[in-house]
Design a protein around this motif. Structure first.
Motif, short mmCIF file in Angstrom:
data_model
loop_
_atom_site.label_atom_id
_atom_site.label_comp_id
_atom_site.label_asym_id
_atom_site.label_seq_id
_atom_site.Cartn_x
_atom_site.Cartn_y
_atom_site.Cartn_z
N ASP A 49 23.91 106.81 -12.10
CA ASP A 49 23.22 105.52 -12.01
C ASP A 49 23.52 104.69 -13.25
O ASP A 49 22.70 104.55 -14.15
CB ASP A 49 21.72 105.79 -11.89
N CYS B 83 13.20 101.69 -11.06
CA CYS B 83 14.20 101.23 -12.02
C CYS B 83 14.29 99.71 -12.12
O CYS B 83 14.14 99.16 -13.20
CB CYS B 83 15.55 101.81 -11.62
N ARG C 161 10.85 96.34 -17.63
CA ARG C 161 9.99 97.53 -17.54
C ARG C 161 8.65 97.27 -18.23
O ARG C 161 8.09 98.12 -18.89
CB ARG C 161 10.68 98.73 -18.20
N LYS D 249 15.41 105.81 -22.85
CA LYS D 249 16.51 106.63 -22.33
C LYS D 249 17.32 107.15 -23.53
O LYS D 249 17.39 106.50 -24.56
CB LYS D 249 17.44 105.77 -21.48
N ASN E 72 19.19 109.28 -17.85
CA ASN E 72 17.78 109.57 -17.59
C ASN E 72 17.54 111.03 -17.93
O ASN E 72 17.79 111.42 -19.06
CB ASN E 72 17.41 109.13 -16.18
MO LIG Z 1 17.57 103.04 -13.75
#
Ligand SMILES: [Mo]
Ligand SMILES: Nc1nc2c(c(=O)[nH]1)N[C@H]1C(S)=C(S)[C@@H](COP(=O)(O)OP(=O)(O)OC[C@H]3O[C@@H](n4cnc5c(=O)[nH]c(N)nc54)[C@H](O)[C@@H]3O)O[C@H]1N2
Ligand SMILES: Nc1nc2c(c(=O)[nH]1)N[C@H]1C(S)=C(S)[C@@H](COP(=O)(O)OP(=O)(O)OC[C@H]3O[C@@H](n4cnc5c(=O)[nH]c(N)nc54)[C@H](O)[C@@H]3O)O[C@H]1N2
Ligand code: SF4
Length: 729
Positions: free
Chosen positions: A24, A162, A329, A612, A618
């Protein structure tokens, strides 16, 4: 990173296979895998030198991919929990002792029977699929799995963990997730990395930024944390978390005040600019006022805004923004992303090569996901209607509260979740408010299946574990969210042990449980279906050509100079008005859980960044010794500003307790200037590899973003104290 310019020619006894990294990551690298033809073993992975964005190198994580594929800890056989072994954390390397090996046939039989029983007794919505982005291949991410759960009538999962706040923001402003072509960053004169750790999370954009800087571009990073990107920048603006809306408004204030807006472009291509202008010019959006909240000096905001506003004129390169998902976020993250995304509409920087903004390019890939996923199959389910939706950020609530009354946030009520099917996801480590999640996963009446490559935090709670392939072992077709090349990833090696792909697994289960023809499709058919579209961006993108060439560029519209410049003209916009939407104007609202609200020191006075890791993806890779070694300086560490540490009597190397109303974790303090005063930071890791078996998500909340239902990992407040050692004598 290993640089490689020459064409790759296989030596005798080897072949080279074109794969694609399906992690990802915006870069979706072309990967050349060298395989020993005698043993069938992969001996080398390298970046595809012919891919214009991969340019022959891989990130440090995937350069060591064979450590992962051939790790002695790979999960290679289906297994079921031994009778009497309770669910809960198992020590790493010894997980297999809690399980017994079974055949695939037995495993599928157990899973099918139990899902059928659960659906009959509690209704099909009592089954919850839980997946995210272990692979972002079109097939692996969402194809046969969706058909299977739709056909069953299982709860639908809203995959919001996400990017949905930022995605929704782009949709509202532009109507589509599209932006500046990465190669064009090389032509920019001003580059702003806004909540974007380019060097850590998006390394293939870096060479283009460096190219621009060699030509004189100014590179500035807006990030509360001193990332390695920030350390390499010309200037780092350590903004207070969650205050980007106000910074963007202050930049707009200066642009409109100084007449740096592009009126011709605003008139032609946007909607609502007069209203936005009036809003931005309000005194509360002045740099002086924004400075009080954002922590960035007023004169710095002025300088940033003037550099942004004057770029692209008098022979200077245009201004490009690399916005990333860090900004969204936060509780107000959708509005923040929307406000930042409006900036290039005000200056019209889209019109120039090297201008504009990139958050995601995924919307440029017109894959036919409806054809792949067949949502219509829900009508054939026992429900005979569309099923309820569960927001994946509220897994804890879903597992502990659903079915017990109407009070569950953001999910329609219905039966309790009685069966959970996890794949492509290390839910126990990555989902917010993990204490609630783990309480739910511990339920003995919950039937949990996990399809994985490794024993993870999540398999520790599984009734049945099923072995999954890596991208070297299965075929897929890929888009990207950081470039504009479609690719096919070829299987380079045979599946290890009895590992099977997501497509295989859900096809088998579908055939066993339902038998519809839709479960007969294999990878070849699915890839063809994914490409079934007459969308002009896919002109020339055919399965044959992808098989032959590995990567094929999208056919974006070109202007008279032959350049593809998104949003340079009206034709690019996909909003209802066909223009860039500047209304509703972005309003500054402080996140409820933030220092801006709790000023003067509430119970939890420190902003927490549960970040992260540069050397993991992740939670992926965190279990591999080589990757852990690369991350050794930050694993298990709480980064603190000396001011915050001193008042708490904390020194580097001290064991500290970090807590709030949701949980408590133990870390080792490290003092320094990587975070501003008032902010502390730690890395996402596996629970079981963390001290006391709890990671950063013990502290994060299930609260959702303002738009898009996204996760709010970066709106978290905590308190920190030194752990006083018990005196030994
Ligand atoms: Mo992500
Ligand atoms: N090495 C590595 N690469 C990765 C990943 C990984 O785990 N490791 N993960 C992948 C995934 S899943 C994703 S989604 C992508 C995207 O990843 P990014 O969007 O780049 O994600 P983050 O690292 O969460 O956030 C980027 C930066 O935003 C900063 N930030 C946090 N809060 C704020 C704020 O309020 N304002 C501002 N301006 N900045 C803020 C953070 O400190 C961080 O440095 O990266 C992918 N690439
Ligand atoms: N505190 C905190 N929490 C976060 C984040 C953060 O920055 N901070 N980031 C959030 C973000 S942006 C994201 S995207 C999520 C990511 O959350 P996840 O999508 O869960 O990502 P990973 O942790 O990489 O775990 C993916 C798992 O999928 C498995 N896998 C890989 N390929 C396959 C496959 O083909 N089939 C199957 N069945 N399994 C496979 C891998 O082995 C791995 O264990 O985490 C979120 N959580
Ligand atoms: S993780 Fe990203 S940078 Fe690394 S190889 Fe994969 S796509 Fe490329």
């Amino acid at each position: 990173m290993t640089k490689l310019r020459a064409k790759v020619v296989p030596s005798a006894g080897t072949k080279t296979v074109h794969a694609v990294c399906t992690h990802d990551c915006p870069d979706s690298c072309g990967v050349l895998v060298t395989v020993d033809t005698l043993t069938g073993r992969a001996t080398k992975v390298q970046g595809d030198p012919s891919h214009p964005v991969t340019r022959g190198f891989l990130c440090g994580k995937v350069a060591r991919y064979l450590d992962r594929v051939y790790s002695p800890e790979r999960l290679l056989y289906p297994m079921r929990r031994k009778a009497g072994v309770p669910k809960g954390p198992l020590s790493k390397g010894r997980e297999a002792e809690a399980f017994e090996r079974i055949s695939w046939d037995t495993a599928l039989e157990i899973v099918a029977a139990r899902l059928k029983e659960t659906a009959t007794e509690f209704g099909p919505e009592s089954v919850l699929p839980y997946s995210y982005a272990g692979t972002i291949g079109q097939l692996g991410f969402g194809s046969m799995d969706r058909r299977f759960f739709y056909r069953m009538g299982a709860s639908r999962l809203d995959r919001t963990i996400c990017s949905t706040a930022g995605g929704e923001a782009l949709h509202r402003v532009y109507g589509v997730k599209l932006g500046t072509v990465p190669q064009d960053f090389a032509h920019a004169g001003v580059i702003i990395a806004w909540g974007a750790n380019v060097h850590g999370n998006n390394i293939h954009l870096w060479p283009f930024i460096e190219e621009a800087r060699r030509k004189g571009a100014w590179f500035v990073v807006i990030d509360p944390y001193r990332t390695r990107t920030a350390a390499l920048a010309d200037e780092h603006l350590a903004i207070r978390p969650g205050t980007d809306v106000l910074l963007a408004l202050a930049i707009m204030h200066v642009l409109f005040r100084d007449g740096d807006e592009d009126r011709t472009y605003l008139e032609e291509c946007t909607f609502g600019w007069e209203e936005l202008r009036e809003h931005a010019l309000k005194p509360e959006h002045s740099p002086v006022r924004a400075a009080e909240v954002t922590g960035i000096a007023a004169e710095t905001i002025e300088r940033l805004a003037r550099a942004y506003g004057s770029a692209g004129r008098d022979g200077r390169g245009a201004a490009a923004i690399r916005l990333n998902y860090g900004v969204q976020r936060s509780e107000n993250g959708g509005t923040a992303a929307r406000a930042v995304a409006m900036l290039p509409l005000i200056t019209g920087s889209w019109k120039q090569r090297g201008g504009g903004l990139q958050l995601s390019t995924s919307g440029a890939f017109p894959f036919n996901s409806a054809r792949l996923q067949l949502p219509g199959m829900m009508q054939k389910s026992a429900l005979k209607r569309v099923s309820r939706v569960v927001n994946m950020n509220q897994l804890g609530a879903a597992l502990t509260e659903l079915g017990q009354g109407p009070a569950v946030p953001a999910s329609s009520d219905g039966p309790p979740v009685k069966a959970l099917f996890v794949y492509n996801c290390n839910a126990a480590a990555v989902a917010p408010d993990s204490e609630r999640v783990l309480t739910g996963l511990r339920r003995e009446d919950l039937f949990t299946v996990v399809h994985e490559q490794f024993f993870t935090d999540t398999t520790d709670y599984a009734d049945v574990v099923l072995p999954a392939t890596t991208f070297l072992e299965h075929k897929d077709v890929m888009g990207a969210y950081g470039h504009l090349f479609a690719q096919i990833s070829q299987p380079a090696i045979a599946p290890l042990g009895e590992a099977r792909s997501n497509v295989w697994l859900f096809g088998e289960l579908g055939r066993r449980m339902f038998g519809d023809v839709e479960f007969e499709d294999g990878e070849e058919e699915l890839i063809a279906q994914a490409l079934e579209t007459d969308h002009p961006f896919f002109a020339g993108v055919t399965k044959e050509r992808l098989e032959r060439e590995g990567h094929v560029p999208l056919s974006l519209p070109k202007d008279e100079r032959g350049e593809s410049l998104p949003f340079s003209t009206r034709e690019w916009f996909r909003t209802a008005s066909g223009r860039g939407e500047l209304t509703p104007v972005p309003e500054w609202v402080a996140p409820r859980e933030s220092r801006s609200e709790a000023e003067g020191g509430g119970e939890y006075p420190l902003e927490f960044l549960p970040r992260k890791a540069d050397n993991y993806m992740n939670s992926t890779f965190a279990n591999l010794p080589g990757h852990r070694q690369m991350e050794r300086k930050t694993a298990g560490v709480l980064e603190m500003h000396p001011l915050d540490a001193t008042v708490r009597g904390v020194a580097t190397g001290d064991s500290v307790s970090v807590w709030n109303g949701r949980g408590r974790i133990t870390l080792t303090a490290r003092l320094g200037e990587t975070v501003p005063a008032g902010v502390v930071a730690a890395r996402l890791d596996w629970q079981k590899l963390s001290q006391d078996g709890a990671n950063v998500n013990a502290l994060t909340s299930e609260r959702l973003t303002d738009i898009g239902g996204g996760a709010t990992f970066y709106s978290t407040l905590v308190e920190v104290a030194k752990v006083e050692r018990m005196a030994a004598d």
